[in-house]
Scaffold this motif. Structure first.
Motif, PDB file in Angstrom:
ATOM      1  N   UNK A 121       0.844  -1.192   0.000  1.00 21.64           N
ATOM      2  CA  UNK A 121       0.000   0.000   0.000  1.00 21.64           C
ATOM      3  C   UNK A 121       0.885   1.249   0.000  1.00 21.64           C
ATOM      4  N   UNK A 122       2.030   1.135   0.660  1.00 20.88           N
ATOM      5  CA  UNK A 122       3.047   2.179   0.692  1.00 20.88           C
ATOM      6  C   UNK A 122       4.237   1.691  -0.133  1.00 20.88           C
ATOM      7  N   UNK A 123       4.647   2.396  -1.181  1.00 22.35           N
ATOM      8  CA  UNK A 123       5.826   1.973  -1.944  1.00 22.35           C
ATOM      9  C   UNK A 123       7.043   1.837  -1.020  1.00 22.35           C
ATOM     10  N   UNK A 124       7.623   0.648  -0.997  1.00 24.36           N
ATOM     11  CA  UNK A 124       8.632   0.321   0.010  1.00 24.36           C
ATOM     12  C   UNK A 124      10.000   0.895  -0.353  1.00 24.36           C
ATOM     13  N   UNK A 125      10.685   1.422   0.660  1.00 19.36           N
ATOM     14  CA  UNK A 125      12.022   1.995   0.489  1.00 19.36           C
ATOM     15  C   UNK A 125      13.122   1.058   0.996  1.00 19.36           C
ATOM     16  N   UNK A 126      12.805  -0.224   1.188  1.00 21.46           N
ATOM     17  CA  UNK A 126      13.833  -1.188   1.583  1.00 21.46           C
ATOM     18  C   UNK A 126      14.929  -1.223   0.519  1.00 21.46           C
ATOM     19  N   UNK A 127      16.163  -1.217   0.969  1.00 23.34           N
ATOM     20  CA  UNK A 127      17.283  -1.187   0.037  1.00 23.34           C
ATOM     21  C   UNK A 127      17.723   0.213  -0.328  1.00 23.34           C
ATOM     22  N   UNK A 147       8.824  -2.378  -7.975  1.00 19.05           N
ATOM     23  CA  UNK A 147       7.721  -2.862  -8.808  1.00 19.05           C
ATOM     24  C   UNK A 147       6.613  -3.501  -7.974  1.00 19.05           C
ATOM     25  N   UNK A 148       6.761  -3.443  -6.647  1.00 17.41           N
ATOM     26  CA  UNK A 148       5.769  -3.969  -5.704  1.00 17.41           C
ATOM     27  C   UNK A 148       5.555  -5.466  -5.846  1.00 17.41           C
TER      28      UNK A 148
END
Length: 373
Positions: A271-277, A324-325
């Motif tokens: 739901x929230x574009x992830x900033x992992x990495x 790209x989720x």
């Protein structure tokens, strides 16, 4: 940190989210598993296959890791039980001095009283440290908690450690005391009774966080909670702890984080574009490096340095997948930076969760414990 300093930090981290995916730089939020040694057998543990190994990084290898990294804002130290590691204080001080770490968060089962106090007394000698949050991991009241964690007396030992740290906190208010409970399909009533007990028993504790079970848990029969019931539990916790949350550093993020977790669990997608990495990274106790705890390692520190691994083709490809989720999770450490430092996402989450709204209405009493069988 004063208000101006927090604003500057916010904009600096916001700019980091726009860095190129092939060269994001040192992650400002780092999870470091300082050991794999644990003295409990928790049923919900997602790391259970990797506990009590013989290949943990040496203190010299951890020093080299720190020296290879740039500035780090927020250091999350995990394990195993982190305070079992005898060099815990040295590890913290190394990252404070080399990497400018100002905030350290550590989940603990709270059973290592003497070693915990000695370690924290050592760490708090560092003037550059602004906050050290000890997060007592508790699953319910005494009988349930001790059974769930496979250790008789575990709950009482945690409370004894709390008492010792409350005394230390009176001498150094940079030390903050929190609780964290992992919600499953079977322990929501236990957590409701637990949070009521903690609020009354532990006046120096200013936050009780709720997490949702994740990963390959040791007890595969454990399922996630029904979201309607989880939401009701969070509402109870929010209203109960409201007097202590006012003015707590990070309190405005909590309702937004809980909204993001529940929406993600409900939608079963990002739901929230992830900033992992980009903003966050993980180093495991054996030197494996990953962009998050949900994806396989992309290298090992005994073969390559952290910068070499972090800027590799494998790391870039994984960041592209996340962008790209292709995955999702409810892990707090990856979720909250993903909306806090992205202006559009922050506005969206604030509008939906309304973090400025104060809890209202009476706090209903928790249900009575079930009769013993």
């Amino acid at each position: 940190m004063n208000t101006l300093g927090r604003v500057r930090r916010h904009f600096r981290l916001m700019r980091r989210t726009f860095a190129p995916r092939d060269k994001p730089g040192t992650p400002p939020f780092l999870i470091l598993f300082v050991n794999s040694t644990c003295n409990q057998t928790c049923e919900h543990c997602f790391y259970w296959r990797n506990l009590n190994r013989k290949d943990d990084l040496s203190i010299d290898e951890i020093h080299r890791l720190s020296e290879s990294l740039g500035p780090i804002d927020n250091l999350n130290l995990s394990g195993g039980e982190p305070f079992i590691r005898k060099e815990f204080g040295e590890i913290c001080r190394t990252f404070i001095r080399n990497n400018g770490v100002r905030e350290i968060y550590v989940p603990t089962n709270g059973t290592m009283l003497d070693r915990t106090v000695a370690s924290l007394e050592e760490v708090l000698k560092e003037p550059g440290l602004e906050l050290f949050a000890v997060e007592f991991s508790l699953d319910g009241l005494q009988a349930y908690h001790d059974r769930f964690r496979g250790m008789k007396g575990a709950f009482d030992r945690s409370m004894a450690t709390y008492d010792a740290l409350a005394d230390l906190q009176r001498r150094d208010p940079r030390l903050r005391l929190h609780a964290i409970s992992t919600a499953t399909g079977e322990n929501l009533d236990e957590i409701r009774r637990l949070t009521t007990y903690l609020y009354e028993r532990c006046p120096s504790m200013d936050h009780h966080n709720l997490a949702i079970i994740r990963g390959e848990r040791k007890n595969p029969s454990l399922q996630g909670p029904a979201l309607v019931e989880y939401s009701a539990l969070y509402d109870y916790v929010k209203r109960l702890w409201a007097p202590r949350e006012r003015g707590r550093y990070g309190s405005s993020v909590e309702p937004m984080l809980q909204w993001a977790k529940m929406r993600t669990a409900e939608a079963q997608r990002q739901v929230i574009p992830c900033q992992a990495g980009m903003l966050t990274g993980v180093v495991y106790s054996n030197g494996d490096v990953s962009v998050c705890e949900n994806h396989a390692p992309i290298g090992n520190l005994r073969e390559k340095s952290f910068p070499e691994i972090w800027h590799s083709d494998a790391a870039r490809a994984l960041r592209e997948q996340i962008a790209a989720r292709a995955c999702y999770c409810t892990n707090e450490i990856f979720l909250w930076p993903s909306f806090t430092y992205r202006p559009g996402q922050l506005i969206k989450v604030m509008a939906a969760s309304k973090p400025w709204r104060q809890p209202s209405g009476p706090v209903s009493a928790p249900p009575a414990p079930a009769a013993p069988r």
